[in-house]
Design a protein around this motif. Sequence first.
Motif, PDB file in Angstrom:
ATOM      1  N   ASP A 145       0.601  -1.251   0.102  1.00 22.51           N
ATOM      2  CA  ASP A 145      -0.152   0.048  -0.082  1.00 22.51           C
ATOM      3  C   ASP A 145       1.045   1.658   0.369  1.00 22.51           C
ATOM      4  OD1 ASP A 145      -2.240  -1.429   0.125  1.00 22.51           O
ATOM      5  OD2 ASP A 145      -2.193  -1.435   2.767  1.00 22.51           O
ATOM      6  N   ALA A 146       1.935   1.103   0.796  1.00 21.58           N
ATOM      7  CA  ALA A 146       2.933   2.482   1.008  1.00 21.58           C
ATOM      8  C   ALA A 146       3.569   2.774  -0.684  1.00 21.58           C
ATOM      9  CB  ALA A 146       3.718   2.262   1.973  1.00 21.58           C
ATOM     10  N   LEU A 147       3.520   1.877  -1.153  1.00 18.78           N
ATOM     11  CA  LEU A 147       4.588   1.845  -2.532  1.00 18.78           C
ATOM     12  C   LEU A 147       3.733   2.499  -3.529  1.00 18.78           C
ATOM     13  CD1 LEU A 147       6.469  -1.543  -2.919  1.00 18.78           C
ATOM     14  CD2 LEU A 147       7.339   0.206  -2.736  1.00 18.78           C
ATOM     15  N   VAL A 148       2.378   2.292  -3.288  1.00 19.46           N
ATOM     16  CA  VAL A 148       1.643   2.469  -4.666  1.00 19.46           C
ATOM     17  C   VAL A 148       1.133   4.267  -4.243  1.00 19.46           C
ATOM     18  CG1 VAL A 148       0.925   0.234  -5.729  1.00 19.46           C
ATOM     19  CG2 VAL A 148      -0.783   1.274  -3.402  1.00 19.46           C
ATOM     20  N   ASP A 149       1.196   4.106  -2.519  1.00 16.76           N
ATOM     21  CA  ASP A 149       0.698   5.207  -2.308  1.00 16.76           C
ATOM     22  C   ASP A 149       1.843   6.504  -2.331  1.00 16.76           C
ATOM     23  OD1 ASP A 149      -0.808   7.541  -0.642  1.00 16.76           O
ATOM     24  OD2 ASP A 149       1.323   7.558   0.356  1.00 16.76           O
ATOM     25  N   ILE A 150       3.664   6.501  -2.509  1.00 12.60           N
ATOM     26  CA  ILE A 150       4.091   7.355  -3.064  1.00 12.60           C
ATOM     27  C   ILE A 150       4.915   7.271  -4.738  1.00 12.60           C
ATOM     28  CG2 ILE A 150       7.071   7.171  -3.154  1.00 12.60           C
ATOM     29  CD1 ILE A 150       6.979   5.616  -0.257  1.00 12.60           C
ATOM     30  N   ASP A 151       4.038   5.725  -5.158  1.00  9.33           N
ATOM     31  CA  ASP A 151       4.237   6.234  -6.871  1.00  9.33           C
ATOM     32  C   ASP A 151       3.188   5.293  -7.205  1.00  9.33           C
ATOM     33  OD1 ASP A 151       4.476   6.360  -9.508  1.00  9.33           O
ATOM     34  OD2 ASP A 151       6.494   5.635  -9.529  1.00  9.33           O
ATOM     35  N   SER A 152       2.541   5.613  -7.887  1.00 13.16           N
ATOM     36  CA  SER A 152       0.663   4.995  -8.164  1.00 13.16           C
ATOM     37  C   SER A 152       0.949   4.089  -9.223  1.00 13.16           C
ATOM     38  CB  SER A 152      -0.273   6.261  -8.596  1.00 13.16           C
ATOM     39  OG  SER A 152      -0.072   6.687  -9.210  1.00 13.16           O
ATOM     40  N   THR A 153       2.184   4.242 -10.567  1.00  9.69           N
ATOM     41  CA  THR A 153       2.367   3.466 -11.071  1.00  9.69           C
ATOM     42  C   THR A 153       3.619   2.103 -11.070  1.00  9.69           C
ATOM     43  OG1 THR A 153       4.995   4.661 -11.889  1.00  9.69           O
ATOM     44  CG2 THR A 153       3.227   5.816 -12.662  1.00  9.69           C
ATOM     45  N   ILE A 154       3.844   2.170 -10.064  1.00  5.71           N
ATOM     46  CA  ILE A 154       4.843   0.752  -8.808  1.00  5.71           C
ATOM     47  C   ILE A 154       3.644  -0.443  -9.526  1.00  5.71           C
ATOM     48  CG2 ILE A 154       4.987  -0.408  -7.330  1.00  5.71           C
ATOM     49  CD1 ILE A 154       6.883   2.610  -6.625  1.00  5.71           C
ATOM     50  N   ILE A 158       7.183  -2.150  13.188  1.00  5.79           N
ATOM     51  CA  ILE A 158       6.816  -2.305  12.190  1.00  5.79           C
ATOM     52  C   ILE A 158       5.423  -2.173  11.378  1.00  5.79           C
ATOM     53  CG2 ILE A 158       5.478  -5.026  11.851  1.00  5.79           C
ATOM     54  CD1 ILE A 158       6.001  -5.277  14.750  1.00  5.79           C
ATOM     55  N   PRO A 159       5.633  -2.922   9.495  1.00  4.00           N
ATOM     56  CA  PRO A 159       4.777  -1.746   8.832  1.00  4.00           C
ATOM     57  C   PRO A 159       3.463  -2.274   9.274  1.00  4.00           C
ATOM     58  CG  PRO A 159       6.342  -2.810   7.502  1.00  4.00           C
ATOM     59  CD  PRO A 159       6.764  -3.284   9.220  1.00  4.00           C
ATOM     60  N   VAL A 160       2.591  -1.683   9.364  1.00  2.63           N
ATOM     61  CA  VAL A 160       0.843  -1.814   9.758  1.00  2.63           C
ATOM     62  C   VAL A 160       0.276  -0.455   8.810  1.00  2.63           C
ATOM     63  CG1 VAL A 160      -0.984  -0.951  11.382  1.00  2.63           C
ATOM     64  CG2 VAL A 160       1.390  -2.357  12.095  1.00  2.63           C
ATOM     65  N   ARG A 161      -0.269  -1.304   7.490  1.00  5.91           N
ATOM     66  CA  ARG A 161      -1.299  -0.483   6.870  1.00  5.91           C
ATOM     67  C   ARG A 161      -2.127   0.619   7.800  1.00  5.91           C
ATOM     68  NH1 ARG A 161      -7.608  -4.063   7.462  1.00  5.91           N
ATOM     69  NH2 ARG A 161      -6.059  -5.554   9.062  1.00  5.91           N
ATOM     70  N   ALA A 162      -2.442   1.844   6.756  1.00  6.55           N
ATOM     71  CA  ALA A 162      -3.062   2.951   7.125  1.00  6.55           C
ATOM     72  C   ALA A 162      -4.561   2.897   7.364  1.00  6.55           C
ATOM     73  CB  ALA A 162      -3.231   3.568   6.314  1.00  6.55           C
ATOM     74  N   ALA A 163      -5.682   1.489   7.300  1.00  4.20           N
ATOM     75  CA  ALA A 163      -6.365   1.579   7.936  1.00  4.20           C
ATOM     76  C   ALA A 163      -6.792   1.044   9.379  1.00  4.20           C
ATOM     77  CB  ALA A 163      -7.499   0.518   7.073  1.00  4.20           C
ATOM     78  N   ILE A 164      -5.494   1.126   9.655  1.00  2.00           N
ATOM     79  CA  ILE A 164      -5.395   0.281  11.422  1.00  2.00           C
ATOM     80  C   ILE A 164      -4.019   2.044  11.680  1.00  2.00           C
ATOM     81  CG2 ILE A 164      -3.732  -0.543  13.230  1.00  2.00           C
ATOM     82  CD1 ILE A 164      -6.331  -2.124  11.579  1.00  2.00           C
ATOM     83  N   ARG A 208     -13.328  -7.499   9.801  1.00  2.00           N
ATOM     84  CA  ARG A 208     -12.842  -5.878   9.490  1.00  2.00           C
ATOM     85  C   ARG A 208     -11.897  -5.527  10.732  1.00  2.00           C
ATOM     86  NH1 ARG A 208     -15.865  -2.363   6.983  1.00  2.00           N
ATOM     87  NH2 ARG A 208     -14.266  -0.411   8.280  1.00  2.00           N
ATOM     88  N   MET A 209     -11.039  -5.995  11.287  1.00  2.00           N
ATOM     89  CA  MET A 209      -9.947  -5.679  13.028  1.00  2.00           C
ATOM     90  C   MET A 209     -10.234  -4.097  13.097  1.00  2.00           C
ATOM     91  SD  MET A 209      -9.653  -8.236  13.941  1.00  2.00           S
ATOM     92  CE  MET A 209      -8.575  -7.247  15.468  1.00  2.00           C
ATOM     93  N   ASP A 210      -9.961  -3.086  12.096  1.00  2.00           N
ATOM     94  CA  ASP A 210     -10.368  -1.749  12.512  1.00  2.00           C
ATOM     95  C   ASP A 210     -11.465  -1.577  13.212  1.00  2.00           C
ATOM     96  OD1 ASP A 210     -11.546  -2.377  10.195  1.00  2.00           O
ATOM     97  OD2 ASP A 210     -11.769  -0.755   9.298  1.00  2.00           O
ATOM     98  N   LEU A 211     -12.983  -2.102  12.811  1.00  2.00           N
ATOM     99  CA  LEU A 211     -13.477  -1.376  14.108  1.00  2.00           C
ATOM    100  C   LEU A 211     -13.861  -2.788  14.452  1.00  2.00           C
ATOM    101  CD1 LEU A 211     -16.614  -1.948  10.778  1.00  2.00           C
ATOM    102  CD2 LEU A 211     -15.868  -0.168  11.936  1.00  2.00           C
TER     103      LEU A 211
END
Length: 376
Positions: A29-38, A170-176, A258-261
């Motif tokens: 997720d972070a890769l495509v956030d930095i560069d959406s073409t990756i 530790i890398p954690v997804r943005a939703a968390i 839905r661990m975020d919830l």
Amino acid sequence: MSEPTAPLSIVVAGGGTAGHIEPAMAVADALVDIDSTIRVTALGTARGLETTLVPERGYRLELIPPVPLPRKPNADLAKLPLRLRKSVAATRRVLAAVEADVVIGFGGYVALPAYLAARMHVKAHNRVPVVIHEANARAGIANKVGARLAQKILVAVPGSGLESADVVGIPVRAAISDLDRAALRAEARAYFGLDPQAPTLLVFGGSQGARSLNDAVRGAAQVLADNNIGVLHAYGKKNTIEPFDGSPPYVGVPYVSRMDLAYAAADLAICRAGAMTVAEVSATGLPAVYVPLPHGNGEQRLNAAPLVAAGGGLLVDDAELTPEYVAQTIPPLLTDPARLSAMSLAAAGAGARGAAHAVAAAGIELARSRRDRGQR
């Protein structure tokens, strides 16, 4: 006129368990956030959770034969060389097909073949570079071997056993990592059918559940209800618990997608102390009672120790987690808002929210550097 440069192609290798897959997906997720073409490709095996988790996140998944690395001499050890050769060959085919510019590995069954394949695979007269991330307090075998081949080594905490490593968390997804628990609390409790006002305990033992956690909390269900405590209990797909009809509701589910919830609904958690669990729980600022696995090399206790020392949680041995412990410890804690608030602040302060982008940036830098060398 020069031809347009093709998008970077990055392979993430972290299949098997959620503890390896989730950091890989957070970095994707972070890769495509930095560069959406990756272009991101995930390596996995047919028997891992990645067959569900990776497609759900929208990434390409390529399957290779798994290579279990036995900790002790057994029959699997004799099969290791042949398994490894087959898996490395399959991985090299994937690297060629996706024209990989870099491999980012997270340990586990697919990581070692990925590291070796990258070492052997040459594109534009350059080897495919390797970035390693180690989430555990003690590095696993795959990452210990891979560290000898890697151009960049990143770790969650100091002292993992990997030399020349940078500590990033530790890398954690943005939703968390970006979760606002208070803002989502009403929605989250309605989603699970929980009492909107009652202090709420979240119980989960990883994707497969944990019988000792199940028995201890379910055994204290009446005491929790008597203290006006609601429960969201993810007991595991392979387990069962006896339903409890109480007020506030005791909600038992085999699995939470839905661990975020779930984090937003809770005021306190009882959980294992896997590296990814500790990272996610602390990133959300959720206080927790951590119960390390009673077997293995003791890494789960080490994972939780810094957070507990900071005041963001409690640590209890698996053998000591009984219905009596739950009944005596949880109600006083969940009915003490000031203490919960202090633990929440400590947990959030101990978490690392920028790790995914740090790992992604390291991979992108190596990939671009390799492209530049190939064009000279």
